[in-house]
Write an enzyme that holds these catalytic residues in place. Structure first.
Site, PDB file in Angstrom:
ATOM      1  N   ASP A 171     -10.183   3.024  -3.416  1.00  0.00           N
ATOM      2  CA  ASP A 171     -10.613   2.388  -3.075  1.00  0.00           C
ATOM      3  C   ASP A 171     -12.525   1.423  -3.172  1.00  0.00           C
ATOM      4  O   ASP A 171     -13.160   2.795  -3.429  1.00  0.00           O
ATOM      5  CB  ASP A 171     -10.902   1.851  -1.879  1.00  0.00           C
ATOM      6  CG  ASP A 171      -9.388   1.717  -1.048  1.00  0.00           C
ATOM      7  OD1 ASP A 171      -9.082   1.845  -1.157  1.00  0.00           O
ATOM      8  OD2 ASP A 171      -9.504   1.889   0.244  1.00  0.00           O
ATOM      9  N   ASP A 197       0.798  -1.153   0.195  1.00  0.00           N
ATOM     10  CA  ASP A 197      -0.261  -0.551   0.008  1.00  0.00           C
ATOM     11  C   ASP A 197       0.802   1.114  -0.064  1.00  0.00           C
ATOM     12  O   ASP A 197       2.080   1.253  -0.008  1.00  0.00           O
ATOM     13  CB  ASP A 197      -0.618   0.200   0.948  1.00  0.00           C
ATOM     14  CG  ASP A 197      -2.262   0.511   1.115  1.00  0.00           C
ATOM     15  OD1 ASP A 197      -2.351   1.604   0.365  1.00  0.00           O
ATOM     16  OD2 ASP A 197      -2.657  -0.008   1.773  1.00  0.00           O
ATOM     17  N   GLU A 211      -0.719   1.799  -5.006  1.00  0.00           N
ATOM     18  CA  GLU A 211      -0.852   3.414  -4.636  1.00  0.00           C
ATOM     19  C   GLU A 211      -2.083   4.055  -5.215  1.00  0.00           C
ATOM     20  O   GLU A 211      -1.954   5.328  -5.887  1.00  0.00           O
ATOM     21  CB  GLU A 211       0.449   3.690  -5.496  1.00  0.00           C
ATOM     22  CG  GLU A 211       0.720   3.222  -6.340  1.00  0.00           C
ATOM     23  CD  GLU A 211       0.012   4.253  -7.661  1.00  0.00           C
ATOM     24  OE1 GLU A 211      -0.584   4.194  -8.732  1.00  0.00           O
ATOM     25  OE2 GLU A 211       0.526   5.435  -7.820  1.00  0.00           O
ATOM     26  N   TRP A 212      -3.265   3.586  -5.969  1.00  0.00           N
ATOM     27  CA  TRP A 212      -4.702   4.163  -6.158  1.00  0.00           C
ATOM     28  C   TRP A 212      -4.219   4.470  -8.116  1.00  0.00           C
ATOM     29  O   TRP A 212      -4.986   5.453  -7.596  1.00  0.00           O
ATOM     30  CB  TRP A 212      -4.934   5.151  -5.082  1.00  0.00           C
ATOM     31  CG  TRP A 212      -4.650   3.983  -3.296  1.00  0.00           C
ATOM     32  CD1 TRP A 212      -5.285   3.254  -2.809  1.00  0.00           C
ATOM     33  CD2 TRP A 212      -3.693   4.847  -2.715  1.00  0.00           C
ATOM     34  NE1 TRP A 212      -4.477   2.966  -1.849  1.00  0.00           N
ATOM     35  CE2 TRP A 212      -4.026   4.188  -1.290  1.00  0.00           C
ATOM     36  CE3 TRP A 212      -3.940   5.972  -2.898  1.00  0.00           C
ATOM     37  CZ2 TRP A 212      -3.490   4.523  -0.340  1.00  0.00           C
ATOM     38  CZ3 TRP A 212      -2.510   6.501  -1.422  1.00  0.00           C
ATOM     39  CH2 TRP A 212      -2.673   5.530  -0.161  1.00  0.00           C
ATOM     40  N   GLY A 213      -3.687   4.136  -8.642  1.00  0.00           N
ATOM     41  CA  GLY A 213      -3.321   5.403  -9.526  1.00  0.00           C
ATOM     42  C   GLY A 213      -2.661   6.598  -9.240  1.00  0.00           C
ATOM     43  O   GLY A 213      -2.367   7.359 -10.405  1.00  0.00           O
TER      44      GLY A 213
HETATM   45  C1  GLA Z   1      -6.198   1.017   1.664  1.00  0.00           C
HETATM   46  C2  GLA Z   1      -6.155   0.576   0.119  1.00  0.00           C
HETATM   47  C3  GLA Z   1      -6.745  -0.433   0.491  1.00  0.00           C
HETATM   48  C4  GLA Z   1      -7.241  -1.757   1.970  1.00  0.00           C
HETATM   49  C5  GLA Z   1      -6.501  -0.574   3.185  1.00  0.00           C
HETATM   50  C6  GLA Z   1      -6.053  -1.152   4.359  1.00  0.00           C
HETATM   51  O1  GLA Z   1      -7.383   2.234   1.399  1.00  0.00           O
HETATM   52  O2  GLA Z   1      -6.308   1.102  -0.822  1.00  0.00           O
HETATM   53  O3  GLA Z   1      -7.217  -2.224  -0.357  1.00  0.00           O
HETATM   54  O4  GLA Z   1      -5.486  -2.527   1.800  1.00  0.00           O
HETATM   55  O5  GLA Z   1      -5.564   0.472   2.430  1.00  0.00           O
HETATM   56  O6  GLA Z   1      -6.298  -0.236   5.647  1.00  0.00           O
END
Ligand code: GLA
Length: 391
Positions: free
Chosen positions: A203, A148, A181-183
């Site tokens: 998410d 993450d 890293e969410w893009g």
């Molecule tokens: C981030 C990630 C999620 C999950 C949470 C855990 O938000 O994007 O997929 O792993 O952390 O804390």
């Protein structure tokens, strides 16, 4: 001369290690992850063992799901020499024993950490401990690592994830590497040789249709919001390196059965990693039927490794296409509206020849051929998932 030999040796061994990792995800990884359902507080040795048991008894393993991944909150601290410590209350037998149990079921085991100092839930992250953690994971028998990006100030994504990749190589155990890293830094441009999959958005939420705004910026959100954010990314995916639109919400109660079917079908169309996020030990028959539809999974897992894309974009009705190995094509007709929708698809309009047989992959029956227009009524938020084949 010796230096040249050393260089050749290092290059050769490096290439051999990379090769060992390269072949791990030739099709999108399939498995289960604890976060969507169990979040931080719900995980425990028992919960994860129950899910592993259910993975086998529900038919998920037989349908191709392999990895059981524990997400955040399994870790509580580090010992005096820096080794990561698992929560003894939640995992009294330790992580190695859990990995052994999962392996004994013919499944694979995955774990979560963070490139920052602390994970998103405030647990110890891997920053500064990359090589030590990678050795620990290898010793435990980890097969999959999700890394993450919380609390990562001062780091750059490419360097941080490359460092962990190198640590995994050095530890020597083949481990699928999932970049999360969410893009943020458009990993589709740099991550192909770093990880096997990379998250493209924030998410996913257990709901059909809203976009989540974080500090004014669009981040993650509903199934449809996440889907829409995948447009244009298809050219970056292929065997060994996949866009990851986040885990599945099938079976978590926020979607109707039509929406579960559409969510799953569309994730398969875009060659998404299929990581279930529900409690497999308490899954309804309906959700199990969605997650284990082998004909639909075959579209996701097709060896050609092409990510599907829209050939008709629209507010109400969309058509996704995914070229398949051997000249077949998958088509997904998607009704985004609040009502049933009558569709009449003229294949020629999309340059699809008139010599394909059509199979409806949810009805499990033949649906004519492309010699005629395809006519159907599609329920609200539902799809028609079709395989077009010449044989
Ligand atoms: C981030 C990630 C999620 C999950 C949470 C855990 O938000 O994007 O997929 O792993 O952390 O804390």
């Amino acid at each position: 001369m010796r230096r040249i030999f050393t260089l050749i040796f290092v290059l050769f061994c490096g290439a051999a290690t990379a090769q060992k990792f390269n072949d791990l995800a030739l099709t999108p990884p399939m498995g289960w992850n604890s976060w969507n359902k169990f979040a931080c507080d719900g995980i425990s040795e028992k919960a994860i063992r129950d899910v592993a048991d259910a993975m086998v008894t529900s038919g998920m393993k037989d349908a191709g799901y392999q990895y059981i991944v524990i997400d955040d909150c399994w870790q509580v601290g580090r010992d005096s020499i820096g080794n990561i410590i698992a929560d003894e209350k939640k995992f009294p037998s330790g992580i190695k024993a859990l990995a052994d149990y999962i392996h004994s079921k013919g499944l694979k085991f995955g774990i979560y950490s963070c490139a920052g100092k602390l994970t998103c839930a405030g647990r110890p992250g891997s920053r500064g401990y990359e090589f030590q953690d990678a050795r620990t994971y290898a010793k435990w028998g980890v097969d999959y690592l999700k890394l993450d990006w919380c609390n990562s100030d001062g780091q750059t994504t490419k360097e941080a994830y490359t460092l962990m990749r190198d640590a995994l190589y050095k530890a020597g155990r083949p481990i699928v590497f999932s970049i999360c890293e969410w893009g943020n830094s458009k990993p589709w441009y740099w991550a192909q040789d770093v990880g096997h999959l990379w998250r493209t958005t924030g998410d996913i939420e257990n709901q059909w249709g809203k976009v989540k705004a974080v500090e004014g910026k669009v981040w993650g959100g509903s199934v449809v919001a996440i889907l829409d954010m995948q447009a244009g990314l298809d050219k970056f995916a292929g065997p060994g390196h996949w866009n990851d639109p986040d885990m599945l919400e099938v079976g978590n109660g926020g979607l109707t059965v039509e929406e579960e079917r559409a969510h799953f079908s569309l994730w398969c169309m875009i060659a998404a990693p299929l990581i279930a996020g529900n409690d497999l030990s308490k899954m309804s028959k309906q959700s199990a039927a969605v997650l284990t539809n082998k004909d639909v999974i075959a579209i996701d897992q097709d060896k050609l490794g092409k990510q599907g894309y829209k050939i008709l974009d629209g507010f109400d009705f969309e058509i996704y296409m995914k070229p398949l190995a051997g000249g077949d094509t998958a088509i997904c007709l998607f009704n985004r509206t609040e009502k049933p929708l009558k569709v009449n698809v003229d294949w020629a309009k999309y340059k699809i020849g008139n010599d394909f047989k059509i199979t409806d992959l949810w009805a499990h029956k033949s649906a004519g051929s492309t010699a005629a227009n395809f006519k159907a009524t599609i329920a609200r938020h539902d799809v028609k998932m079709l395989r077009l084949s010449k044989k």
